[in-house]
Design an enzyme around this catalytic site. Structure first.
Site, PDB file in Angstrom:
ATOM      1  CG  ASP A  25      -2.250   0.974   0.859  1.00 35.93           C
ATOM      2  OD1 ASP A  25      -2.746   0.717   0.744  1.00 35.93           O
ATOM      3  OD2 ASP A  25      -1.164   2.368   1.366  1.00 35.93           O
ATOM      4  CB  ILE A  26       1.173   4.322  -2.429  1.00 35.67           C
ATOM      5  CG1 ILE A  26       1.612   3.437  -3.307  1.00 35.67           C
ATOM      6  CG2 ILE A  26       1.820   5.485  -1.890  1.00 35.67           C
ATOM      7  CD1 ILE A  26       1.433   3.604  -4.631  1.00 35.67           C
ATOM      8  CG  ASN A  35      -4.549  11.353  -5.766  1.00 35.59           C
ATOM      9  OD1 ASN A  35      -3.494  11.009  -6.259  1.00 35.59           O
ATOM     10  ND2 ASN A  35      -5.455   9.920  -5.140  1.00 35.59           N
ATOM     11  CG  ASP A  46      -4.037   8.376 -11.926  1.00 34.42           C
ATOM     12  OD1 ASP A  46      -4.336   8.217 -11.524  1.00 34.42           O
ATOM     13  OD2 ASP A  46      -4.454   8.900 -13.201  1.00 34.42           O
ATOM     14  CD  GLU A  87      -4.514   4.015  -1.505  1.00 33.79           C
ATOM     15  OE1 GLU A  87      -4.723   4.784   0.012  1.00 33.79           O
ATOM     16  OE2 GLU A  87      -5.279   4.459  -2.418  1.00 33.79           O
TER      17      GLU A  87
END
Length: 342
Positions: A217-218, A225, A234, A260
């Site tokens: 997971d980021i 964002n 993106d 993500e």
């Protein structure tokens, strides 16, 4: 969209009117694609779609035709793909039926040819006059020529059919690939991951393989964002997927589960080796520079991982739940780390 929304004509008209108003407000021409997007938005039957549109609107960004195309591809492309697969399936069925008819007709011709040859053979055995033999030989030659022409025509038809079916198969494989691939990152999507996880569970239960599951997971992706825009977000997703795809073995499965969150199914891999690879992925992403498309400002992102080995008594839910708990631990302990366990 909820099915019962189609049962209330008044509600449908109300939603339709609002959808057209949204299209007009954002100066997007009322094409079927635009209408479908705004209708679903107003109906609220696809929450992730509404979330993306609301986020875009909150940022003050316009809903352009390009935005509509991207969102439609993300949320509704499967419908067109399924239609494509159905169409090609029908075409192949028709072509196979045609081949069957050709073979059946040719089979009758071959049987008649064999009967004719047999009859002529009987006559030849009883004939002695040279003229009669020559006459029979001429008939045999004519029949042979006719059959050769029929066989050649059949051969050409079968060769043509073979090429058509090969083309159909290639197109179906292309459509299937689209069905199995995340539109943005080009790695496997959730549907394909679920299929591969089911296969892995079967192999583990049979004792044929050691499979590890990695969830990634980021960290603080919403901040990326919010601060740099969805275009920058993106790019982060695409790069992260690329890093994982390049690090994976040919038999491994890299997938985007949503947002993500990503996953890797690692075949023939010990828990230690899976943990080591997750560490390499974490370090590589942490050192990868990104830039705000608008300002050029540089930024970096980090990621967290949960790594576990699939057990013989696991099902999909238990394996994913355990990996998710380990990922949660990595987040709780400060992010940018790998936590593994059995």
């Amino acid at each position: 969209m909820a099915r019962d929304q189609f049962g209330d004509v008044g509600l449908v008209e109300q939603i339709s009117s609002k959808a057209m108003a949204h299209a007009q407000e954002h100066s997007t021409p009322l094409t079927p694609m635009v209408y479908e997007l705004w209708y679903n938005y107003v109906a609220g039957g696809t929450p992730p779609l509404n979330e993306k549109i609301n986020t875009t609107l909150d940022e003050g960004a316009p809903i352009t035709q390009e935005t509509v195309l991207r969102l439609h591809s993300e949320f509704f492309s499967d419908v067109e793909l399924k239609r494509g697969l159905t169409t090609f399936g029908a075409e192949i069925a028709d072509r196979i039926a045609s081949i069957g008819g050709t073979l059946e007709t040719n089979g009758e011709e071959v049987a008649n040819y064999a009967k004719s040859i047999s009859a002529l053979s009987g006559k030849l055995s009883r004939q002695s006059a040279a003229e009669q033999v020559i006459h029979s030989a001429g008939k045999l030659s004519a029949m042979a020529e006719k059959q050769a022409e029929a066989t050649m025509a059949l051969s050409k038809d079968l060769a043509s059919a073979r090429l058509e079916i090969l083309e159909f198969r290639e197109e179906i494989e292309r459509l299937q690939q689209l069905c199995d691939t995340d539109h943005l990152t080009k790695v496997n999507n959730r549907r394909r991951f679920d299929e591969r996880l089911a296969d892995a569970l079967t192999r583990v239960r049979a004792g044929d393989n050691r499979v590890c599951l990695v969830l990634a997971d980021i960290d603080l992706f919403k901040v990326v964002n919010d601060k740099y825009g969805h275009a920058a977000g993106d790019k982060v997703l695409v790069k992260f997927a690329e890093i994982m795809r390049k690090a994976a073995k040919g038999s491994d499965t890299v997938a985007r589960l949503g947002g993500e969150e990503f996953a890797i199914l690692m075949d023939n891999t010990s828990l230690k080796n899976a943990n080591d690879m997750a560490e390499r992925l974490r370090e590589f992403l942490m050192k990868t520079p990104f830039a705000d498309p608008a300002s050029g400002q540089k930024f970096r992102v980090t990621s967290s991982f949960g790594v576990t080995a699939i057990r013989e008594n696991d099902d999909a839910a238990s394996a994913l739940s355990r990996a998710d708990e380990l990922l949660y631990d990595a987040k709780s302990l400060g992010r940018n780390m790998v936590v593994s366990g059995v």
